[in-house]
Design an enzyme around this catalytic site. Sequence first.
Site, short mmCIF file in Angstrom:
data_model
loop_
_atom_site.label_atom_id
_atom_site.label_comp_id
_atom_site.label_asym_id
_atom_site.label_seq_id
_atom_site.Cartn_x
_atom_site.Cartn_y
_atom_site.Cartn_z
N LYS A 23 -9.80 -32.39 -16.46
CA LYS A 23 -10.83 -31.35 -15.99
C LYS A 23 -9.87 -30.18 -15.42
O LYS A 23 -10.20 -28.84 -15.38
CB LYS A 23 -11.93 -31.79 -15.35
CG LYS A 23 -12.90 -32.50 -15.91
CD LYS A 23 -13.70 -31.92 -17.05
CE LYS A 23 -14.54 -30.81 -16.50
NZ LYS A 23 -15.46 -30.19 -17.52
N THR A 61 -15.94 -29.76 -12.11
CA THR A 61 -16.44 -30.89 -11.28
C THR A 61 -15.77 -30.95 -9.87
O THR A 61 -14.57 -30.20 -9.72
CB THR A 61 -16.29 -32.19 -11.91
OG1 THR A 61 -16.38 -33.27 -11.30
CG2 THR A 61 -14.65 -32.30 -12.44
N ASP A 62 -16.15 -31.33 -8.96
CA ASP A 62 -15.70 -31.55 -7.48
C ASP A 62 -14.45 -32.39 -7.65
O ASP A 62 -13.57 -32.48 -6.71
CB ASP A 62 -16.53 -31.95 -6.51
CG ASP A 62 -17.24 -33.44 -6.86
OD1 ASP A 62 -17.14 -34.07 -8.01
OD2 ASP A 62 -18.16 -33.73 -6.09
N GLU A 63 -14.33 -33.25 -8.87
CA GLU A 63 -13.26 -34.52 -8.88
C GLU A 63 -11.97 -33.70 -8.79
O GLU A 63 -10.91 -34.51 -8.57
CB GLU A 63 -13.57 -35.38 -9.77
CG GLU A 63 -15.17 -35.92 -10.01
CD GLU A 63 -15.24 -37.27 -10.66
OE1 GLU A 63 -14.26 -37.91 -10.92
OE2 GLU A 63 -16.46 -37.70 -10.75
N TYR A 104 -9.95 -38.45 -16.14
CA TYR A 104 -10.85 -37.47 -16.20
C TYR A 104 -10.57 -36.24 -15.38
O TYR A 104 -10.66 -35.33 -16.05
CB TYR A 104 -12.29 -38.19 -16.13
CG TYR A 104 -13.33 -37.27 -15.73
CD1 TYR A 104 -13.99 -36.63 -16.93
CD2 TYR A 104 -13.98 -37.01 -14.53
CE1 TYR A 104 -14.77 -35.70 -16.60
CE2 TYR A 104 -15.05 -36.02 -14.21
CZ TYR A 104 -15.48 -35.29 -15.29
OH TYR A 104 -16.41 -34.40 -15.07
P1 NAD Z 1 -22.36 -35.76 -20.85
O1 NAD Z 1 -21.08 -36.83 -21.17
O2 NAD Z 1 -23.68 -36.21 -20.67
O3 NAD Z 1 -22.50 -34.88 -22.31
C1 NAD Z 1 -21.21 -34.23 -22.80
C2 NAD Z 1 -21.48 -33.61 -24.31
O4 NAD Z 1 -20.49 -32.98 -24.84
C3 NAD Z 1 -22.07 -34.47 -25.15
O5 NAD Z 1 -23.43 -33.98 -25.65
C4 NAD Z 1 -21.20 -34.97 -26.26
O6 NAD Z 1 -21.55 -34.90 -27.76
C5 NAD Z 1 -20.33 -33.41 -26.11
N1 NAD Z 1 -19.03 -33.46 -26.73
C6 NAD Z 1 -17.99 -34.49 -26.25
N2 NAD Z 1 -16.80 -34.09 -26.98
C7 NAD Z 1 -17.07 -32.98 -27.69
C8 NAD Z 1 -16.46 -32.37 -28.50
N3 NAD Z 1 -15.13 -32.71 -28.75
N4 NAD Z 1 -16.91 -31.05 -29.33
C9 NAD Z 1 -18.15 -30.75 -29.10
N5 NAD Z 1 -18.88 -31.47 -28.22
C10 NAD Z 1 -18.42 -32.58 -27.62
O7 NAD Z 1 -21.54 -34.99 -20.04
P2 NAD Z 1 -22.55 -34.18 -18.57
O8 NAD Z 1 -22.81 -35.30 -17.40
O9 NAD Z 1 -23.79 -33.57 -19.19
O10 NAD Z 1 -21.29 -33.19 -18.21
C11 NAD Z 1 -21.34 -31.95 -18.78
C12 NAD Z 1 -20.14 -31.22 -18.01
O11 NAD Z 1 -20.33 -31.08 -16.75
C13 NAD Z 1 -18.96 -31.73 -18.25
O12 NAD Z 1 -17.96 -30.68 -18.68
C14 NAD Z 1 -18.63 -32.37 -17.11
O13 NAD Z 1 -17.43 -32.44 -16.66
C15 NAD Z 1 -19.28 -31.41 -16.01
N6 NAD Z 1 -19.68 -31.92 -14.57
C16 NAD Z 1 -20.53 -33.39 -14.82
C17 NAD Z 1 -21.04 -33.72 -13.64
C18 NAD Z 1 -22.09 -34.98 -13.62
O14 NAD Z 1 -22.35 -35.41 -12.55
N7 NAD Z 1 -22.39 -35.56 -14.65
C19 NAD Z 1 -20.83 -33.11 -12.43
C20 NAD Z 1 -20.09 -32.03 -12.40
C21 NAD Z 1 -19.42 -31.52 -13.60
O1 TDX Z 2 -21.61 -49.46 -12.22
C1 TDX Z 2 -21.23 -48.56 -11.35
N1 TDX Z 2 -21.00 -49.08 -10.02
C2 TDX Z 2 -20.40 -48.19 -9.12
O2 TDX Z 2 -20.43 -48.66 -7.89
C3 TDX Z 2 -20.90 -47.28 -11.78
C4 TDX Z 2 -20.80 -46.85 -13.12
C5 TDX Z 2 -20.27 -46.62 -10.74
N2 TDX Z 2 -20.16 -47.13 -9.48
C6 TDX Z 2 -19.70 -46.04 -8.36
C7 TDX Z 2 -18.55 -45.33 -8.47
C8 TDX Z 2 -18.68 -43.77 -7.97
O3 TDX Z 2 -18.43 -44.06 -6.72
O4 TDX Z 2 -20.75 -44.96 -8.21
C9 TDX Z 2 -19.98 -43.72 -7.89
C10 TDX Z 2 -20.53 -42.80 -9.14
O5 TDX Z 2 -19.83 -43.19 -10.46
P1 TDX Z 2 -20.42 -42.35 -11.67
O6 TDX Z 2 -21.77 -42.52 -11.80
O7 TDX Z 2 -19.35 -43.27 -12.71
O8 TDX Z 2 -19.72 -40.86 -11.33
P2 TDX Z 2 -18.58 -40.39 -10.69
O9 TDX Z 2 -17.25 -41.31 -10.99
O10 TDX Z 2 -18.58 -40.08 -9.44
O11 TDX Z 2 -18.40 -39.17 -11.51
C11 TDX Z 2 -19.59 -38.29 -11.72
O12 TDX Z 2 -19.69 -37.23 -10.80
C12 TDX Z 2 -18.61 -36.02 -11.28
C13 TDX Z 2 -19.57 -37.88 -13.26
O13 TDX Z 2 -19.50 -38.89 -14.21
C14 TDX Z 2 -18.49 -36.83 -13.68
O14 TDX Z 2 -18.74 -36.25 -14.92
C15 TDX Z 2 -18.64 -35.74 -12.64
O15 TDX Z 2 -17.58 -34.71 -12.99
#
Ligand code: NAD
Ligand code: TDX
Length: 345
Positions: free
Chosen positions: A157, A127-129, A153
């Site tokens: 990562k 992630t960018d975080e 988190y």
């Molecule tokens: P998500 O939370 O929707 O899915 C995570 C999945 O991992 C789930 O299906 C969960 O059951 C599985 N999981 C969790 N713990 C586990 C374990 N111990 N063993 C096996 N499986 C397990 O997440 P997502 O949003 O699809 O993100 C997927 C990946 O991408 C993550 O690594 C996250 O850090 C990264 N990522 C997400 C975002 C975003 O915006 N969502 C952005 C950048 C990177």
């Molecule tokens: O209820 C809310 N109100 C609000 O203002 C929530 C849930 C979020 N927010 C704000 C917080 C953040 O500035 O919105 C923005 C986005 O929040 P999230 O959806 O929780 O995402 P973020 O914290 O940016 O992280 C996401 O992007 C990078 C994903 O959850 C991560 O898994 C990924 O790595």
Amino acid sequence: MGKNILVTGGAGFIGSNFIRYILSKYPDYKICNFDLLTYAGNLENLKDVEDNPNYKFIKGDIRDEKLVDDIISQEKIDLIVHFAAESHVDRSILNPDDFITTNVIGTHNLLKSALKNGNIRFHHISTDEVFGSLSPKDPAFNENTSYDPRSPYSASKAASDHLVRAYYHTFNLPATISNCSNNYGPFQFPEKVIPLFITNLLEGKKVPLYGDGMNVRDWLYVEDHAKAIDVIIHKGKIGETYCIGGNSEKTNKELTYKILALTGKGEEMIEFVKDRPGHDRRYAMDTTKIKNELGWQPEVSFEEGLKKTVEWYKNNESWWKNVKSGEYQKYYEANYGNKIVKNIS
Ligand code: NAD
Ligand code: TDX
């Protein structure tokens, strides 16, 4: 020659979109989806591919070292695409423990097993975080930006990214990493801001905007992320990191007004609430490297992607209602329990 891919976390949001994309694009590839089905894992996300002969699901925990090793050897895996993680920042503030065990130790188990079973090609989804927080005028993050994670988190990562690089440098594990900005699109769990706000508004509930609503995120449509991973696993240079983003920075306030317009609601539905502790102000990604070296760039504009996403949630009310009520957790028992192809002892 076909590939035999282990996708970890494939029942989650991005993993399920990636599996659907790869199965339809490469009819000779096999995918084994290894997922613990935590609250975030939902097999309903993959209902349309569960009978595909090239797809198999195994329920299990990446923290279980022996199980990970058994699956990687018995399934003759030649590529691991590692999505499995605890992924929600707010949950990491309330209870960081699973973030450390899954994101750090789970990743390490996979790395060890990849090495042991023939130096298997490994792609790590990050992630960018991990880069921290930007001020409004700072240049965007790129592959050379120093790590500065600020939530449990992002710290977990970051640790997993360091381990992947360590296995490449120390043991020559053929690994790549991608760091991506915020994703959105179909099948995203309604705890993340976009699906939470859309579904709240569709239910007539208010949307909780944190702090002053001026935090900035860079948004990428999930299918564009799947396409970026596709180019990295096929053309990426071993040992390299690629930054992925949507070139689409928006304040949360701007985003909220767009969602209000698409759902036909007014600004009285916004509720400003207490800020998230340690809330990163701004993320932005410089995607020059992946564009110049691998020819990838986002195809879906934010306006188009958000419109498609709101439509998807409008048309898939039963999916998100099941998720919000907890009903989805029964799907595995009812429909899938006896369909696991192989029991790993
Ligand atoms: P998500 O939370 O929707 O899915 C995570 C999945 O991992 C789930 O299906 C969960 O059951 C599985 N999981 C969790 N713990 C586990 C374990 N111990 N063993 C096996 N499986 C397990 O997440 P997502 O949003 O699809 O993100 C997927 C990946 O991408 C993550 O690594 C996250 O850090 C990264 N990522 C997400 C975002 C975003 O915006 N969502 C952005 C950048 C990177
Ligand atoms: O209820 C809310 N109100 C609000 O203002 C929530 C849930 C979020 N927010 C704000 C917080 C953040 O500035 O919105 C923005 C986005 O929040 P999230 O959806 O929780 O995402 P973020 O914290 O940016 O992280 C996401 O992007 C990078 C994903 O959850 C991560 O898994 C990924 O790595």
